[in-house]
Design an enzyme around this catalytic site. Structure first.
Site, PDB file in Angstrom:
ATOM      1  CG  ASP A  86      24.122  49.543  30.311  1.00  0.00           C
ATOM      2  OD1 ASP A  86      23.738  48.672  29.506  1.00  0.00           O
ATOM      3  OD2 ASP A  86      25.167  49.416  30.999  1.00  0.00           O
ATOM      4  CG  ASP A 121      25.271  43.209  27.322  1.00  0.00           C
ATOM      5  OD1 ASP A 121      24.386  43.951  27.796  1.00  0.00           O
ATOM      6  OD2 ASP A 121      26.480  43.336  27.592  1.00  0.00           O
ATOM      7  N   GLY A 187      31.908  43.426  29.834  1.00  0.00           N
ATOM      8  CA  GLY A 187      32.498  42.419  30.716  1.00  0.00           C
ATOM      9  C   GLY A 187      33.876  42.780  31.225  1.00  0.00           C
TER      10      GLY A 187
END
Ligand code: GUN
Length: 649
Positions: A86, A121, A187
């Site tokens: 990540d 992101d 999210g």
């Protein structure tokens, strides 16, 4: 990715990474390179096929960074299989800005040899305003687009958009058309932490159905065993989770239907990795560090136990039933299940023509199952919603698999009316009696409004008086002479359901012959002018078309109805009976159901073969590898003959 088995949107699939393949659905346990809790060997033994770690933490921690840059992330973690990294988005979100740019963090992930690298992101919180969420979507996309073409790692392009369906759609479309080969839904951690599985249902469906079906869908942070089944049902392939460690540190244990505190349990479940090795009292008394380690092991075994069951349910094609039953184990899951039911019409498009397993009817909520909606919509189209002009038969007339009484068949054949069966909480045309799910049902038998106020309002059957056996026995035929044959009407009405209203008359014109199996008495083949047109399958009651039957369907329809169009170069292989591969498909009918019969034609619309579509029509164009149509007959293989074991009736 390659799809091995499917069950609606759920799939058992496989995708390749530079360090080996991953079979889905699965979870990538989160490894914190600073504080490893379990050994790689322990996690692999439980079922881990890969791991996820954080490149931002590695980059920021001098000792880790040096090691990773020198020997790679695989050496750092001590694992030679697939590793995803990540980007630090979550840290950036929680601690505001981080010190690296998107390009820097991607290049670092490539440098340390990550198999799946995540862009930086923008995390979109569930309570973001529409404008703020839209900015997150567009900026995330811009960050994907600013990268050069990269092929030494799979790029993960997160789908953002908060809880706004149209923004999730936009994000899914943008990411699908980018170079991202892997699509995490981002999210959502706050929704998972607050058990807002109902809102997650909105988020997942709106992301999934607009995403590229050939790319794995990942749910960032979604690792609680409670929700895995629902997420997989809605098309999630991969999960990651640090929860097995986080819960363990707080003396909390994951169970298949929720979490429990160690202090409040009295025994371990038999699926636990700790079962038989240590008892609860010893666990409670173990030193803090050892206890956390053991609880982490237990927690990860809960996740893999649930995933194994889910995988098996996809194979059996009864994941929906599993979710339907599991929804009753927790009110928050039930709330999410009700939300899934709101999407039944959408989900129906991805459902197969039939399933391997029997259909379970539990209660009025089952009425909203996509298969029952499909059937209800068809019945309404057939009857024009006018049951006054139909003969409605009560259940006592119908014994699945057994022929109707002569009296009933006689009444039917001397009438032009619709004959409808009361079935569960709806009416179905009697001719569909042995198609899925009408015959393949296991029901609670609660066919009336036994729960007042629950489910939908009164259905068709309440408006129509039904014929009991006594009524049938005393009824006088409407016409003096037979106006139709039950067998012919039956095969036509099945074709109308399978291929669209009006198809029955095209496939089975006046003068065709219906044969039955000598051993079971069931309809087997339908012939016209001595040529086999179709056979009725025993397991789901639908038809397999012969090449002559396919020819009749072909003649009566135009491009692209029922068709999968293949390149002219490859069509001759299909004409010889070989399967159609996705990469040779030029276009197709978007309304094809997975598992239904399709016409394989070349670019000039010449019929070359008939077979079964592996996916639904809306998915086909995404796939580039694997079989699209399992061909059962090529045009050059010629006409099929009557089987020796059948007899004409
Ligand atoms: N981890 C949990 N949620 C997210 C997210 O939205 N994006 C990234 N990159 N990582 C995450």
């Amino acid at each position: 990715m390659e799809i091995i088995y499917r069950d609606g949107l759920a799939r058992i699939g496989k995708f390749e990474t530079p360090h080996g393949s991953i079979e889905t659905p699965t979870i990538l346990p989160v490894i914190n390179p600073n504080i490893p809790t379990l050994s790689i060997g322990e996690m692999v033994a439980l079922g881990s096929q890969g791991f996820i770690t954080n490149s931002y933490i590695i980059r920021r921690t001098e000792k880790l960074r040096e090691k990773a840059e020198k020997n790679g992330v695989h050496s750092l973690i001590g694992y030679n299989g697939p590793i995803m990294t990540d980007s630090g988005t979550f840290q950036s979100h929680v601690y505001s800005d981080i010190e690296f740019s998107n390009s820097e963090i991607i290049n670092f992930q490539r440098k340390i040899g990550s198999d799946i690298s995540t862009i930086l992101d923008i995390f979109s919180e569930p309570d973001f305003s529409y404008e703020k969420a839209k900015t997150a979507v567009l900026e995330t996309h811009a960050r994907m687009q600013e990268l050069p073409k990269i092929d030494d790692t799979i790029l993960a392009g997160p789908i953002q958009g908060s809880t706004y369906g149209d923004l999730r759609k936009l994000s899914a479309e943008l990411m699908s058309s980018s170079q991202a080969g892997y699509l995490p839904i981002g999210g959502v951690v706050p929704l998972l932490e607050n058990y807002r599985y109902d809102i997650l249902v909105d988020v997942i469906i709106n992301s999934k159905i607009h995403a590229d079906f050939s790319k794995p869908i990942h749910l960032f942070g979604g690792g609680h065993p409670m929700f895995l089944g629902m997420a997989v049902l809605l098309g999630v392939d991969v999960f990651d989770s640090a929860s097995y460690v986080k819960y363990a540190r707080n003396n909390r244990m994951l169970f298949l239907d929720g979490s429990r505190e160690l202090s409040k349990i009295s025994s371990l479940p038999s699926w636990s990795a700790l079962y038989g090795k240590i008892n609860v009292n010893e666990l409670k008394e173990a030193p803090q560090e050892e206890r956390s380690r053991l609880l982490a092991l237990h927690n990860l075994s809960a996740i893999f136990t649930e995933l194994n069951e889910i995988r098996e349910r996809i194979f059996q094609q009864n994941l929906w039933q599993y979710v339907e039953a599991k929804a009753r184990t927790h009110p928050y899951l039930f709330r999410a299940y009700l939300k899934i039911l709101e999407y039944s019409e959408t989900l129906e498009k991805y459902e197969d023509l039939s399933k391997k397993s029997s259909f379970f009817y539990f209660d009025r909520y089952t009425d909203r199952n996509p298969f029952l909606l499909r059937l209800k919509r068809h019945t309404e189209a057939v009857t024009g919603n006018d049951t006054g002009n139909s003969t409605v038969l009560s259940e006592e007339h119908w014994h699945p698999g057994r022929p109707h009484s002569e009296k009933l068949v006689n009444l039917y054949e001397h009438s032009g009316r619709n004959f409808l069966l009361k079935w569960q909480n709806q009416l179905v045309p009697i001719e569909l009696e042995d198609t899925y799910p009408v015959e393949q049902i296991i029901s609670s038998g609660k066919l009336t409004n036994h729960l007042d106020g629950i489910g939908e309002g009164p259905d068709l059957q309440d408006q129509a008086k039904s014929f009991t056996r006594k009524d049938i026995n005393t009824a006088v035929p409407e016409s003096e002479y037979p106006v139709r044959s039950y067998d012919l009407e039956k095969v036509r009405k099945i074709a109308d359901f399978q291929f669209g209203i009006g198809t029955g008359k095209v496939l089975f014109p006046e003068g065709c012959t219906v044969t039955r199996s000598r051993s079971t008495g069931r309809i087997r083949g339908i012939f016209y002018e001595e040529k086999l047109i179709a056979t009725q399958r025993a397991h789901d009651g639908f038809f397999t078309l012969s090449i002559d039957g396919a020819g009749m369907l072909h003649k009566s329809t135009t491009m692209p109805k029922h068709r999968i169009v293949v390149t002219n170069d490859t069509a001759e292989f299909n004409a010889r009976g070989f399967n159609v591969f996705f990469k040779f498909v030029v276009r197709n009918d978007p309304d094809i159901l997975a598992g239904n019969e399709v016409l394989v034609v070349d670019e000039n619309d010449t019929l070359v073969a008939v077979g079964k579509s592996v996916t639904s029509g809306s998915e086909i164009h995404f796939f580039k590898s694997g079989v699209a149509v399992k061909v059962h007959r090529g045009a050059q293989q010629g006409t099929e003959k009557l089987a020796e074991t059948d007899e004409k009736v």
